[in-house]
Design a protein around this motif. Structure first.
Motif, PDB file in Angstrom:
ATOM      1  N   GLU A 150       0.844  -1.109   0.018  1.00 24.48           N
ATOM      2  CA  GLU A 150      -0.156   0.003   0.094  1.00 24.48           C
ATOM      3  C   GLU A 150       0.802   1.282   0.009  1.00 24.48           C
ATOM      4  OE1 GLU A 150      -2.294  -0.349   3.354  1.00 24.48           O
ATOM      5  OE2 GLU A 150      -3.363  -2.304   2.413  1.00 24.48           O
ATOM      6  N   ILE A 151       0.638   1.868  -0.986  1.00 22.57           N
ATOM      7  CA  ILE A 151       1.618   3.190  -1.275  1.00 22.57           C
ATOM      8  C   ILE A 151       0.723   4.686  -1.032  1.00 22.57           C
ATOM      9  CG2 ILE A 151       1.228   3.453  -3.811  1.00 22.57           C
ATOM     10  CD1 ILE A 151       4.506   3.709  -1.696  1.00 22.57           C
ATOM     11  N   GLY A 152      -0.652   4.198  -0.924  1.00 26.36           N
ATOM     12  CA  GLY A 152      -1.586   5.573  -0.737  1.00 26.36           C
ATOM     13  C   GLY A 152      -2.910   5.037  -0.357  1.00 26.36           C
ATOM     14  N   HIS A 153      -3.557   6.158   0.058  1.00 33.75           N
ATOM     15  CA  HIS A 153      -5.188   5.853   0.527  1.00 33.75           C
ATOM     16  C   HIS A 153      -5.974   7.061   0.199  1.00 33.75           C
ATOM     17  CE1 HIS A 153      -4.145   2.072   2.677  1.00 33.75           C
ATOM     18  NE2 HIS A 153      -2.936   2.796   3.340  1.00 33.75           N
ATOM     19  N   ILE A 154      -7.201   7.034  -0.089  1.00 31.53           N
ATOM     20  CA  ILE A 154      -8.115   8.114  -0.170  1.00 31.53           C
ATOM     21  C   ILE A 154      -9.525   7.857   0.493  1.00 31.53           C
ATOM     22  CG2 ILE A 154      -9.534   9.664  -1.890  1.00 31.53           C
ATOM     23  CD1 ILE A 154      -7.256   9.691  -3.622  1.00 31.53           C
ATOM     24  N   CYS A 155      -9.942   8.732   1.174  1.00 28.55           N
ATOM     25  CA  CYS A 155     -11.103   8.401   2.035  1.00 28.55           C
ATOM     26  C   CYS A 155     -11.984   9.620   2.009  1.00 28.55           C
ATOM     27  CB  CYS A 155     -10.671   8.272   3.434  1.00 28.55           C
ATOM     28  SG  CYS A 155     -12.072   7.735   4.487  1.00 28.55           S
ATOM     29  N   SER A 156     -13.121   9.890   1.930  1.00 27.71           N
ATOM     30  CA  SER A 156     -14.057   8.604   1.934  1.00 27.71           C
ATOM     31  C   SER A 156     -14.902   8.590   0.654  1.00 27.71           C
ATOM     32  CB  SER A 156     -14.874   8.844   3.295  1.00 27.71           C
ATOM     33  OG  SER A 156     -15.951   8.012   3.304  1.00 27.71           O
ATOM     34  N   ILE A 157     -14.774   7.374  -0.112  1.00 23.87           N
ATOM     35  CA  ILE A 157     -15.211   6.949  -1.290  1.00 23.87           C
ATOM     36  C   ILE A 157     -16.770   6.848  -1.068  1.00 23.87           C
ATOM     37  CG2 ILE A 157     -15.182   5.445  -3.244  1.00 23.87           C
ATOM     38  CD1 ILE A 157     -12.623   7.312  -2.626  1.00 23.87           C
ATOM     39  N   VAL A 158     -17.622   7.474  -2.318  1.00 21.54           N
ATOM     40  CA  VAL A 158     -18.875   7.098  -2.310  1.00 21.54           C
ATOM     41  C   VAL A 158     -19.309   6.457  -3.461  1.00 21.54           C
ATOM     42  CG1 VAL A 158     -21.141   8.561  -2.338  1.00 21.54           C
ATOM     43  CG2 VAL A 158     -19.137   9.302  -1.062  1.00 21.54           C
ATOM     44  N   PHE A 159     -20.068   5.320  -3.270  1.00 17.12           N
ATOM     45  CA  PHE A 159     -20.469   4.526  -4.558  1.00 17.12           C
ATOM     46  C   PHE A 159     -21.916   4.828  -4.941  1.00 17.12           C
ATOM     47  CE2 PHE A 159     -17.253   2.385  -2.309  1.00 17.12           C
ATOM     48  CZ  PHE A 159     -16.408   1.737  -3.328  1.00 17.12           C
ATOM     49  N   ALA A 160     -22.310   4.398  -6.027  1.00 14.81           N
ATOM     50  CA  ALA A 160     -23.705   4.355  -6.404  1.00 14.81           C
ATOM     51  C   ALA A 160     -24.712   3.682  -4.997  1.00 14.81           C
ATOM     52  CB  ALA A 160     -23.951   3.607  -7.604  1.00 14.81           C
ATOM     53  N   ARG A 161     -25.927   3.974  -4.962  1.00 12.52           N
ATOM     54  CA  ARG A 161     -26.594   3.395  -3.775  1.00 12.52           C
ATOM     55  C   ARG A 161     -26.606   2.168  -3.813  1.00 12.52           C
ATOM     56  NH1 ARG A 161     -32.843   5.054  -3.399  1.00 12.52           N
ATOM     57  NH2 ARG A 161     -33.125   3.458  -4.963  1.00 12.52           N
ATOM     58  N   GLU A 162     -26.870   1.201  -5.025  1.00 19.27           N
ATOM     59  CA  GLU A 162     -27.020  -0.254  -4.862  1.00 19.27           C
ATOM     60  C   GLU A 162     -25.570  -0.807  -4.346  1.00 19.27           C
ATOM     61  OE1 GLU A 162     -26.145   1.088  -9.291  1.00 19.27           O
ATOM     62  OE2 GLU A 162     -27.502   1.642  -7.627  1.00 19.27           O
ATOM     63  N   SER A 165     -22.655  -2.282   2.693  1.00 15.01           N
ATOM     64  CA  SER A 165     -23.138  -2.266   4.380  1.00 15.01           C
ATOM     65  C   SER A 165     -23.721  -3.687   4.540  1.00 15.01           C
ATOM     66  CB  SER A 165     -24.381  -0.899   4.123  1.00 15.01           C
ATOM     67  OG  SER A 165     -23.745   0.337   3.965  1.00 15.01           O
ATOM     68  N   ASN A 166     -24.394  -4.092   3.709  1.00 19.68           N
ATOM     69  CA  ASN A 166     -24.933  -5.675   3.906  1.00 19.68           C
ATOM     70  C   ASN A 166     -23.724  -6.761   4.261  1.00 19.68           C
ATOM     71  OD1 ASN A 166     -27.679  -4.789   4.022  1.00 19.68           O
ATOM     72  ND2 ASN A 166     -27.973  -5.223   1.650  1.00 19.68           N
ATOM     73  N   PHE A 167     -22.852  -6.575   3.495  1.00 15.86           N
ATOM     74  CA  PHE A 167     -21.592  -7.486   3.411  1.00 15.86           C
ATOM     75  C   PHE A 167     -21.066  -7.200   4.828  1.00 15.86           C
ATOM     76  CE2 PHE A 167     -16.971  -7.285   2.793  1.00 15.86           C
ATOM     77  CZ  PHE A 167     -16.708  -8.744   2.561  1.00 15.86           C
ATOM     78  N   ASN A 220     -19.009  -5.930  -9.772  1.00 11.39           N
ATOM     79  CA  ASN A 220     -20.276  -5.909  -8.779  1.00 11.39           C
ATOM     80  C   ASN A 220     -20.369  -6.976  -8.034  1.00 11.39           C
ATOM     81  OD1 ASN A 220     -20.730  -3.506  -9.648  1.00 11.39           O
ATOM     82  ND2 ASN A 220     -22.343  -4.355 -11.121  1.00 11.39           N
ATOM     83  N   GLN A 221     -19.243  -7.870  -7.562  1.00 15.47           N
ATOM     84  CA  GLN A 221     -19.111  -8.957  -6.646  1.00 15.47           C
ATOM     85  C   GLN A 221     -18.236  -8.549  -5.437  1.00 15.47           C
ATOM     86  OE1 GLN A 221     -20.984 -12.051  -6.766  1.00 15.47           O
ATOM     87  NE2 GLN A 221     -21.935 -10.800  -8.505  1.00 15.47           N
ATOM     88  N   ILE A 222     -18.405  -8.694  -4.375  1.00 18.64           N
ATOM     89  CA  ILE A 222     -17.758  -8.185  -3.199  1.00 18.64           C
ATOM     90  C   ILE A 222     -17.015  -9.363  -2.528  1.00 18.64           C
ATOM     91  CG2 ILE A 222     -19.646  -8.205  -1.523  1.00 18.64           C
ATOM     92  CD1 ILE A 222     -18.535  -5.530  -0.324  1.00 18.64           C
ATOM     93  N   TYR A 223     -15.702  -9.424  -2.217  1.00 20.89           N
ATOM     94  CA  TYR A 223     -15.041 -10.460  -1.710  1.00 20.89           C
ATOM     95  C   TYR A 223     -14.200  -9.956  -0.374  1.00 20.89           C
ATOM     96  CZ  TYR A 223     -15.445 -12.906  -6.192  1.00 20.89           C
ATOM     97  OH  TYR A 223     -16.012 -13.539  -7.437  1.00 20.89           O
ATOM     98  N   LEU A 224     -14.311 -10.851   0.550  1.00 20.10           N
ATOM     99  CA  LEU A 224     -13.696 -10.547   1.841  1.00 20.10           C
ATOM    100  C   LEU A 224     -12.103 -10.684   1.496  1.00 20.10           C
ATOM    101  CD1 LEU A 224     -13.675 -10.128   4.961  1.00 20.10           C
ATOM    102  CD2 LEU A 224     -13.778 -12.497   5.152  1.00 20.10           C
ATOM    103  N   ILE A 225     -11.480  -9.769   2.070  1.00 20.29           N
ATOM    104  CA  ILE A 225      -9.875 -10.200   1.979  1.00 20.29           C
ATOM    105  C   ILE A 225      -9.415 -10.342   3.299  1.00 20.29           C
ATOM    106  CG2 ILE A 225      -7.719  -9.027   1.082  1.00 20.29           C
ATOM    107  CD1 ILE A 225      -9.547  -9.756  -1.172  1.00 20.29           C
ATOM    108  N   GLU A 226      -9.652  -9.398   4.271  1.00 17.55           N
ATOM    109  CA  GLU A 226      -9.252  -9.428   5.590  1.00 17.55           C
ATOM    110  C   GLU A 226     -10.095  -8.706   6.763  1.00 17.55           C
ATOM    111  OE1 GLU A 226      -5.170  -8.840   6.405  1.00 17.55           O
ATOM    112  OE2 GLU A 226      -4.523 -10.465   4.987  1.00 17.55           O
TER     113      GLU A 226
END
Length: 381
Positions: free
Chosen positions: A220-232, A238-240, A264-270
């Motif tokens: 990891e060389i950088g981060h940006i917060c806070s990202i906003v996605f489309a509602r769905e 959130s459900n994840f 559009n698939q969500i995967y748990l990393i850690e």
């Protein structure tokens, strides 16, 4: 205020929470295996004790009659949980702490609870002679209990497995390690707090990775917060997150949930039951939302109800220096720092390859209403 907080760890990661607890009027006790840890001199009472020494930490907690125990790093999480359970203090349970500090247990629980995650296998360093993987390349080889990307390797063929095993063993405190399929897509982390079973999502951080110099996993060389996605997509995330805290039984804790989005698939990393590192909790969340995440974490540990109010709506980011960008970015920071840059730190140059986050040589933090403009600032443009 005479309430006492015991913080496990006094390294650079813990300095912000030590300072915040002091500013709120708490008597702060810290313990660390190093007498030279920077947080030792900031506390009211400091003890040269390993953060993994549960018996000695418990003795300190009892002797000083502390009101809360917490940490902001991975390794002491199990000790914090044990002390909270034994002294009936508020905090993460020993069960959840064990899950959140063992990558294999996370994979097992994810499968059992219908949470999508990479294909995986657990191996023993002492029984590798005849192992042939049935997983699909590329593969990631990682210790079960490491942090800061240490000992993690991504490989593309079977011939690379022996060296990957050796790297994992260097950073493992157990005889076992994890091998799992690489999942494509963009990687993010969700930063949240859980109190009395309720999840409060504070922000989502987009990760920027740089290929490490060698076989190791991208750093990891950088981060940006806070990202906003489309509602769905936001609802899916959130459900994840809710499904993860329920499966792992996480409560009265910070939540740092790493995941990937791929088609559009969500995967748990850690998943970790502590705040995000890399100044995410101490700087990026407050800069982007106005929420003091460290104060909120202290409030959970001391039994105060959370009252989280967003007062800002902007982007905040961090960029790390390494030997490849050091000269360009140090010139940028010294000669014409952008007014959006709120903080920076430059270490003495070391000609070390970037193999983990421990090889970074400084950082700077900035914020801006426009994401593209913030990315340009972080790129030194």
């Amino acid at each position: 205020m005479n309430e006492k907080i015991l913080i496990l760890g006094a390294g650079i990661i813990q300095v912000p929470i030590i300072k915040r607890a002091k500013s709120l009027g708490y008597v702060v006790l810290v313990l660390d295996g190093s007498a030279d840890a920077p947080g030792m001199k900031l506390a009211d009472h400091s003890f040269v004790i390993s953060t993994l020494d549960a018996a000695s930490a418990l003795k300190v907690a009892i002797e000083y009659q502390v009101n809360a125990v917490l940490t902001t790093s991975d390794y002491p999480v199990n000790v914090v949980a044990k002390i909270c359970a034994q002294l009936n203090l508020i905090g993460i349970s020993p069960y959840a702490a064990e899950i959140c500090t063992n990558k294999y247990l996370q994979r097992e629980l994810a499968v059992n609870n219908g949470i999508q995650s990479p294909g995986y296998d657990k191996l023993n360093f002492n029984h590798l002679d005849h192992y042939t993987t049935k997983l699909n390349y590329p593969l990631i080889v990682k210790p079960l209990d490491s942090s800061a990307s240490r000992g993690i390797t991504i490989i593309h063929e079977e011939s690379a497995l022996p060296e990957a095993y050796a790297q994992a063993k260097l950073y493992s405190r157990t005889d076992e390690f994890l091998i799992e399929e690489f999942v494509g897509g963009k990687e993010y982390s969700l930063e949240g707090l859980v109190q009395d079973g309720r999840l409060h999502i504070l922000g989502i951080t987009e990760k920027f990775l740089e290929e490490s110099e060698g076989m190791e996993f991208p750093v990891e060389i950088g981060h940006i917060c806070s990202i906003v996605f489309a509602r769905e997509i936001q609802e899916m995330i959130s459900n994840f997150a809710l499904s993860v805290i329920q499966a792992f039984q996480i409560d009265n804790s910070a939540l740092h949930l790493e995941f990937k989005l791929n088609e559009n698939q969500i995967y748990l990393i850690e998943c970790a039951c502590r705040p995000g590192g890399d100044f995410i909790a101490s700087d990026l969340i407050p800069l982007s939302t106005g929420i003091d995440m460290l104060e909120a974490l202290i409030n959970i540990a001391t039994g105060q109800k959370l009252n989280l109010k967003r007062s800002r709506d902007t982007y905040a980011g961090i960029k790390f220096l390494d030997r490849n960008n050091y000269g360009r970015l140090t010139d940028y920071l010294h000669q014409s720092p952008d007014p959006s840059i709120s903080k920076f730190s430059i270490e003495e140059y070391k000609d070390v390859p970037l193999k983990s986050s421990l090889d970074r040589l400084g950082y700077f933090i900035a914020s801006d209403k426009n994401k593209d403009r913030l990315i340009a600032i972080l790129d030194g443009k």
